[in-house]
Write an enzyme that holds these catalytic residues in place. Sequence first.
Site, mmCIF file in Angstrom:
data_model
loop_
_atom_site.group_PDB
_atom_site.id
_atom_site.type_symbol
_atom_site.label_atom_id
_atom_site.label_comp_id
_atom_site.label_asym_id
_atom_site.label_seq_id
_atom_site.Cartn_x
_atom_site.Cartn_y
_atom_site.Cartn_z
ATOM 1 N N TYR A 141 0.228 -16.298 34.428
ATOM 2 C CA TYR A 141 0.984 -17.248 35.254
ATOM 3 C C TYR A 141 0.408 -18.653 35.092
ATOM 4 C CZ TYR A 141 3.127 -13.200 37.428
ATOM 5 O OH TYR A 141 3.831 -12.049 37.635
ATOM 6 N N CYS A 197 10.357 -12.499 31.305
ATOM 7 C CA CYS A 197 9.352 -12.769 32.330
ATOM 8 C C CYS A 197 8.407 -11.579 32.512
ATOM 9 C CB CYS A 197 10.020 -13.148 33.651
ATOM 10 S SG CYS A 197 11.118 -11.888 34.285
ATOM 11 N N HIS A 198 8.771 -10.412 31.941
ATOM 12 C CA HIS A 198 7.863 -9.261 32.025
ATOM 13 C C HIS A 198 6.600 -9.473 31.189
ATOM 14 C CE1 HIS A 198 10.647 -8.531 28.623
ATOM 15 N NE2 HIS A 198 9.597 -8.015 28.021
ATOM 16 N N ASN A 249 13.790 -15.089 38.284
ATOM 17 C CA ASN A 249 14.449 -15.201 36.979
ATOM 18 C C ASN A 249 15.839 -14.542 37.012
ATOM 19 O OD1 ASN A 249 15.193 -15.208 34.320
ATOM 20 N ND2 ASN A 249 13.575 -13.801 33.613
ATOM 21 N N GLU A 261 7.649 -2.656 23.961
ATOM 22 C CA GLU A 261 7.253 -3.715 23.021
ATOM 23 C C GLU A 261 5.926 -3.391 22.339
ATOM 24 O OE1 GLU A 261 7.547 -7.620 24.744
ATOM 25 O OE2 GLU A 261 9.629 -7.308 25.362
#
Lengths: 157, 206
Positions: free
Chosen positions: B142, B173-174, B165, B200
């Site tokens: 962050y 945003c993850h 978001n 991912e």
Amino acid sequence: MSKSLPPFQAFLDGHRVEVFRFLASMVGPDEADDCFQETFIAALAAYPRLRPGSNARAWILTIARHKAIDAVRARERRAVPDEGAATTAVAGTAAPAEDPELWQAVGALPPKQRAALYLRYVADMPHRDVAQVLECSEDAARRSAHEGITKLREVWA
Amino acid sequence: MTRDIEGALKATGGSAEGAARAASAFARRAVDEGLVDVTYARTDSPVGRLLLATTPRGLVRVAYLNQAHSEETVLERLSARVSPRILEAPAHLDPVRRQLQEYFEGSRRSFALELDWMLMGPFSRRVLERTSAIPYGERATYAEVAADAGSPRASRAAGNALGANPIPIVCPCHRVVATGGGLGGYTGGLDRKLALLAIEERVATS
């Protein structure tokens, strides 16, 4: 109470059956399809200006009535002169299977009585809302619905 | 005795099926003629049911549907904040659905979609644009995202922007986590954040 308008999809879902049936009673089931599209295209354009909390049902049926009148006029213009007399009402449109005789009797009524009849006796609208859709006084709306149902009883009952 | 004229009238006229067909034809025409401000569709995904909404400018909303966030609530908010001219148009969202499916299958690492940022304020937009630049399979904190957005001390505000978001998954945003190894929060719940990061990681290291 929410101050914003519901999404148009919800408005469409809520009114589509009634608008379609009203149009079928006004112009016959074959032309109802085109009128339905014209009605909701016009409604979509004007929708953001509809005041939240106003009578959306009467609003959409008023638009539908105008589109039905346009369709009947266009049909009259297309009609060959010597057939003109026969095409003023919904005569000539395919009758729905349920009750062709009643359909013919409804089709023979003047458009205003036909609309009043549908709104009052099928849509169960109060006379005040019928008047709003027909853009006339409450008395005139009451009279049209009454004359319509009286004529139907004469030929059909 | 007179027949039930009112009952007979009610049974006469257009059918509900006819109305449904006419409504579909209308919706196609309205979209084709460019009269709709927001089109939407639903899609199923490994992280649950999603609602996707697009404007002529691009994808404006990806919403996780659940009890707190029903389809009705999501659409009502779009109606109030974007435009009430909203119609369901699944075919119109096909490119978005296809790219999401490829992402979940592991064959897509970045989205080629126009985005409409109108649901974000200027600061949120800066934060989310920086977030979009975090590479697939990687993480940022962050504090880093806040610094990138030009407000190094605003990591809490950055967290709020990320939590709100409107286009999760596509705007990743993850990939933003807490300093010191914690996961931080996530708009769709931490299970979903973990699931996306796991996809991912698997794809990036395979």
